[in-house]
Design an enzyme around this catalytic site. Structure first.
Site, PDB file in Angstrom:
ATOM      1  N   ASP A 153     -10.834   7.746   5.362  1.00 48.14           N
ATOM      2  CA  ASP A 153     -10.962   7.201   4.713  1.00 48.14           C
ATOM      3  C   ASP A 153     -12.195   5.871   6.265  1.00 48.14           C
ATOM      4  OD1 ASP A 153     -12.185   5.260   3.340  1.00 48.14           O
ATOM      5  OD2 ASP A 153      -9.996   4.838   2.195  1.00 48.14           O
ATOM      6  N   TYR A 175     -12.869   1.664   7.247  1.00 48.64           N
ATOM      7  CA  TYR A 175     -13.319   0.689   6.396  1.00 48.64           C
ATOM      8  C   TYR A 175     -13.896  -0.170   7.047  1.00 48.64           C
ATOM      9  CZ  TYR A 175      -9.731  -3.796   6.446  1.00 48.64           C
ATOM     10  OH  TYR A 175      -8.892  -5.161   5.916  1.00 48.64           O
ATOM     11  N   HIS A 212     -14.973  -7.407   3.390  1.00 50.16           N
ATOM     12  CA  HIS A 212     -14.391  -6.404   3.292  1.00 50.16           C
ATOM     13  C   HIS A 212     -13.420  -6.622   4.116  1.00 50.16           C
ATOM     14  CE1 HIS A 212     -11.132  -4.567   0.798  1.00 50.16           C
ATOM     15  NE2 HIS A 212     -10.977  -2.773   2.119  1.00 50.16           N
ATOM     16  N   ARG A 269      -3.387 -12.423   6.500  1.00 53.72           N
ATOM     17  CA  ARG A 269      -2.870 -12.631   7.552  1.00 53.72           C
ATOM     18  C   ARG A 269      -3.429 -14.353   8.506  1.00 53.72           C
ATOM     19  NH1 ARG A 269      -4.597  -7.109   8.770  1.00 53.72           N
ATOM     20  NH2 ARG A 269      -6.267  -8.564  10.037  1.00 53.72           N
ATOM     21  N   GLU A 292     -11.070   0.694  -5.316  1.00 56.73           N
ATOM     22  CA  GLU A 292     -12.277   0.087  -4.196  1.00 56.73           C
ATOM     23  C   GLU A 292     -13.313   1.311  -4.786  1.00 56.73           C
ATOM     24  OE1 GLU A 292      -9.810   1.070  -0.533  1.00 56.73           O
ATOM     25  OE2 GLU A 292      -8.602  -0.924  -0.872  1.00 56.73           O
ATOM     26  N   GLU A 296     -16.965   2.518  -2.780  1.00 60.56           N
ATOM     27  CA  GLU A 296     -16.971   3.411  -1.547  1.00 60.56           C
ATOM     28  C   GLU A 296     -18.035   4.442  -1.975  1.00 60.56           C
ATOM     29  OE1 GLU A 296     -13.439   4.501   0.803  1.00 60.56           O
ATOM     30  OE2 GLU A 296     -12.493   2.732  -0.142  1.00 60.56           O
ATOM     31  N   ASP A 298     -11.821   4.412  -4.036  1.00 62.70           N
ATOM     32  CA  ASP A 298      -9.979   4.536  -3.216  1.00 62.70           C
ATOM     33  C   ASP A 298      -8.909   4.057  -4.412  1.00 62.70           C
ATOM     34  OD1 ASP A 298      -7.909   5.394  -1.640  1.00 62.70           O
ATOM     35  OD2 ASP A 298      -8.978   3.396  -0.018  1.00 62.70           O
ATOM     36  N   ARG A 341      -1.475  -2.557  -4.301  1.00 66.00           N
ATOM     37  CA  ARG A 341      -1.811  -2.952  -3.297  1.00 66.00           C
ATOM     38  C   ARG A 341       0.147  -3.892  -3.160  1.00 66.00           C
ATOM     39  NH1 ARG A 341      -5.798  -2.319  -1.053  1.00 66.00           N
ATOM     40  NH2 ARG A 341      -8.101  -3.342  -2.181  1.00 66.00           N
ATOM     41  N   GLN A 398       1.622  -0.618  -0.627  1.00 68.26           N
ATOM     42  CA  GLN A 398       0.505  -0.484   0.410  1.00 68.26           C
ATOM     43  C   GLN A 398       1.290  -1.452   1.048  1.00 68.26           C
ATOM     44  OE1 GLN A 398      -3.364  -1.185   0.032  1.00 68.26           O
ATOM     45  NE2 GLN A 398      -4.137  -1.498   2.314  1.00 68.26           N
ATOM     46  N   TYR A 405       3.008  -0.541   4.537  1.00 68.14           N
ATOM     47  CA  TYR A 405       1.789  -0.229   5.795  1.00 68.14           C
ATOM     48  C   TYR A 405       1.764  -0.350   7.344  1.00 68.14           C
ATOM     49  CZ  TYR A 405      -0.332  -5.203   6.216  1.00 68.14           C
ATOM     50  OH  TYR A 405      -0.303  -6.259   7.038  1.00 68.14           O
ATOM     51  N   LYS A 439      -2.254   5.378  -1.365  1.00 64.01           N
ATOM     52  CA  LYS A 439      -3.639   5.476  -1.634  1.00 64.01           C
ATOM     53  C   LYS A 439      -3.533   6.762  -1.814  1.00 64.01           C
ATOM     54  CE  LYS A 439      -5.797   1.683   0.472  1.00 64.01           C
ATOM     55  NZ  LYS A 439      -7.132   1.759  -0.003  1.00 64.01           N
ATOM     56  N   THR A 462      -7.804  10.071  -5.401  1.00 65.65           N
ATOM     57  CA  THR A 462      -8.714   9.264  -4.978  1.00 65.65           C
ATOM     58  C   THR A 462     -10.366  10.185  -6.084  1.00 65.65           C
ATOM     59  OG1 THR A 462      -8.027   9.424  -2.665  1.00 65.65           O
ATOM     60  CG2 THR A 462     -10.718   8.676  -3.002  1.00 65.65           C
ATOM     61  N   THR A 487     -14.361   0.348   1.816  1.00 65.32           N
ATOM     62  CA  THR A 487     -14.558  -0.580   0.209  1.00 65.32           C
ATOM     63  C   THR A 487     -16.423  -1.782   0.733  1.00 65.32           C
ATOM     64  OG1 THR A 487     -12.225  -0.927   0.279  1.00 65.32           O
ATOM     65  CG2 THR A 487     -13.571  -2.675  -0.636  1.00 65.32           C
ATOM     66  N   GLU A 517      -9.761  -8.004  -3.407  1.00 67.47           N
ATOM     67  CA  GLU A 517     -11.213  -9.719  -3.173  1.00 67.47           C
ATOM     68  C   GLU A 517     -11.462 -11.030  -4.324  1.00 67.47           C
ATOM     69  OE1 GLU A 517     -12.690  -6.213  -0.924  1.00 67.47           O
ATOM     70  OE2 GLU A 517     -13.974  -7.705   0.308  1.00 67.47           O
TER      71      GLU A 517
HETATM   72 CA    CA Z   1     -10.338   2.337   0.879  1.00 68.65          CA
END
Ligand code: CA
Length: 388
Positions: A105, A107, A112, A121, A177, A179, A208, A212, A215, A219, A228, A232, A319, A333
């Site tokens: 997958d 990004y 996104h 961040r 997500e 996709e 996907d 959160r 994650q 992560y 994840k 899927t 995404t 988001e």
């Molecule tokens: Ca994804």
């Protein structure tokens, strides 16, 4: 024209004919093409039965005969009526179309990646320095790719609890997500972007599903894993690159210019209208063509180090989010990290998904003077895990 009745607004006119696998009355699962609200049993029609009387489309993809089989299917459906070779979809079960090999997958949406950077961040540059130089991706769990309609059990996982030890509990920040995924027909290594059509068989819609809170705890430093890997969802109809060719358009300008192994001469962005509904309320509407990295570049990147791809490998876009807030492709988001509520038509609101929520990803290609080429849907309902 075809002797099968095709509704005027169908995603699946004669010009589409995506491949899938269905179990229709009197047969074990077999390779079909979809036409309107029906499927054509390819083996029953005498079309390459050694490749099509199969429980997946893998043998057909590996054979390199996909284009020829699809052309014969079109001739069959435009020729003398053979109602014994088609079945109404309501009479059968639609299954996972291919055995998934490796699953990667990416990004690749600039909006996104920028949004996630700002949410996670807020004091740093939203994009990592490598983002504009390579299509960032991670390896997912191929064995938990499921077909549209499969219920999605809310995952458990370790979640941060203040300053203390993490707690193992059901995710409370379950997300989708939006996709698009691409299926490798014939494998290879060190594939150049402009050779993508030799290797990519077709495309599907992907959700996907992402937890959160799991994650956020797991992560760093190696990326998403159990957040994840629980499920899927893909749409059941593999829309061939042949059917999509007229919707290939120029990609966004890339600055800085990528390394030469990612350089393409041809147009590889794909003009697909996409939307997501939660309990029948549209929560996001966007288009796939704005993706910063194209699927051809993603395939080139995956194989640039000499790694091979195989028939049935799946790689997904990441995404798909546009610039405007109503085009963002995840609740992370849309709710801006859980700080805003999203109103649904039934009067309720969400930050993340609740048990019973029904999420549907849809996509289709439209152009003046061209028949609509649709993907159908990738749907799933969230269910609570049953306690033993
Ligand atoms: Ca994804």
């Amino acid at each position: 024209m075809t002797w099968v009745d095709v509704p005027a607004d169908s995603d699946f006119p004669l010009e589409n004919l995506p491949f899938g696998v269905a179990a229709v009355p009197g047969t074990s699962p077999t390779v079909v093409v979809r036409i309107g609200d029906h499927v054509l049993d390819l083996a029953a029609a005498g079309i390459e039965p050694s490749l099509t009387r199969q429980p997946s489309i893998n043998a057909l993809m590996a054979s390199g005969r996909g284009r020829a089989v699809r052309e014969r299917a079109a001739e069959h459906l435009a020729g003398p009526a053979r109602p014994d070779t088609v079945h109404a979809l309501r009479d059968g079960d639609v299954l996972l179309p291919f055995t998934v090999g490796d699953y990667v997958d990416f990004y690749s949406s600039l909006a996104h990646a920028t949004n996630l950077g700002r949410i996670l961040r807020p004091d740093d540059e939203p994009l990592m320095p490598n983002w504009r130089h390579l299509p960032v991706g991670y390896h997912g769990r191929a064995g938990t790719v499921v077909v549209s309609g499969t219920p999605i059990t809310r995952p458990d996982g370790l979640v941060a609890c203040g300053d203390g030890a993490p707690a193992f509990r059901p995710s409370t920040r379950l997300d989708f997500e939006l996709e698009v995924g691409f299926v490798v027909g014939t494998g290879g290594a060190r594939i150049t972007p402009d050779d993508a059509a030799e290797h990519v068989f077709g495309a599907v819609l992907v959700n996907d599903w992402s937890a959160r809170d799991i994650q956020a705890y797991e992560y760093r430093p190696l990326g998403p894993n159990l957040a994840k890997s629980f499920a899927t969802t893909i749409s059941p109809w593999v829309v061939t690159l042949d059917a999509l060719e007229r919707f290939l358009v120029p990609a966004p300008v890339q600055d800085p210019k990528p390394a030469s192994y990612l350089h393409a001469e041809r147009d590889w962005a794909l003009d697909v209208d996409l939307d997501v509904t939660v309990n029948d309320t549209v929560v996001s509407r966007t288009n796939f063509r704005e993706l910063y990295w194209t699927f051809a570049q993603q395939l080139a990147h995956m194989t640039a180090n000499g790694a091979t791809t195989r028939t049935g490998d799946l790689f997904a876009s990441g995404t798909v989010s546009g610039e405007s807030p109503d085009s963002w492709g995840s609740l992370m988001e849309l709710s801006w990290g859980g700080s805003r509520r999203i109103e649904l038509a039934d009067g309720t609101s969400r930050t993340f998904l609740e048990d019973g929520d029904h999420v549907v990803v849809r996509g289709c290609c439209r152009a003046p003077g061209s028949p609509r080429i649709g993907f159908g849907e990738a749907a799933g309902t969230v269910v609570a895990r049953r306690s033993e």
